[in-house]
Design a protein around this motif. Sequence first.
Motif, short mmCIF file in Angstrom:
data_model
loop_
_atom_site.label_atom_id
_atom_site.label_comp_id
_atom_site.label_asym_id
_atom_site.label_seq_id
_atom_site.Cartn_x
_atom_site.Cartn_y
_atom_site.Cartn_z
N ASP A 1 82.15 -28.21 72.80
CA ASP A 1 80.97 -29.06 73.00
C ASP A 1 81.17 -30.45 72.42
N ASP A 2 81.89 -30.56 71.30
CA ASP A 2 82.12 -31.87 70.69
C ASP A 2 82.93 -32.78 71.62
N SER B 1 74.08 -36.35 86.21
CA SER B 1 72.87 -35.76 85.66
C SER B 1 71.66 -36.40 86.32
N PHE C 1 83.21 -32.51 74.98
CA PHE C 1 82.38 -32.83 76.14
C PHE C 1 81.32 -33.88 75.78
N ASP C 2 80.65 -33.68 74.66
CA ASP C 2 79.62 -34.63 74.23
C ASP C 2 80.21 -36.01 73.96
N VAL D 1 80.67 -37.70 77.32
CA VAL D 1 79.36 -38.12 77.85
C VAL D 1 78.87 -39.34 77.07
N ASP D 2 78.98 -39.31 75.76
CA ASP D 2 78.52 -40.43 74.93
C ASP D 2 79.30 -41.71 75.27
N LYS E 1 70.15 -35.30 80.66
CA LYS E 1 70.09 -34.22 79.65
C LYS E 1 71.11 -33.12 79.96
N GLU E 2 71.04 -32.57 81.15
CA GLU E 2 71.97 -31.51 81.56
C GLU E 2 72.99 -32.13 82.51
N TRP E 3 74.27 -31.89 82.21
CA TRP E 3 75.34 -32.58 82.91
C TRP E 3 76.18 -31.63 83.75
#
Length: 88
Positions: A72-73, A39, A75-76, A79-80, A43-45
């Motif tokens: 999304d959960d 990123s 993927f997030d 990322v987290d 913000k955008e990955w």
Amino acid sequence: MEFQIIKADMKQDEDKHYLGHVTFTLEGHKSQYEITLFSKRGKEWDYSLNFAGESGVEEEFLKADEQLEEDDDLFDALVDAALDSMES
């Protein structure tokens, strides 16, 4: 879908772009996967999915990639995990 994070890392380069990796498993899949995350601003990955280590079953790989696109959960969470490794 259940998943387990094995390891995660994230760094910023000299231009302050984020580059990270997360190795993880998905429930019912024989292989481990590694996602590479990028990123410019955090913000955008963009991502690239690969097998971690040896290649595995292509059908499972395609399902894993589809899961990343739709869940999304999941993927997030990946990322987290990578971002959290920066704070350690």
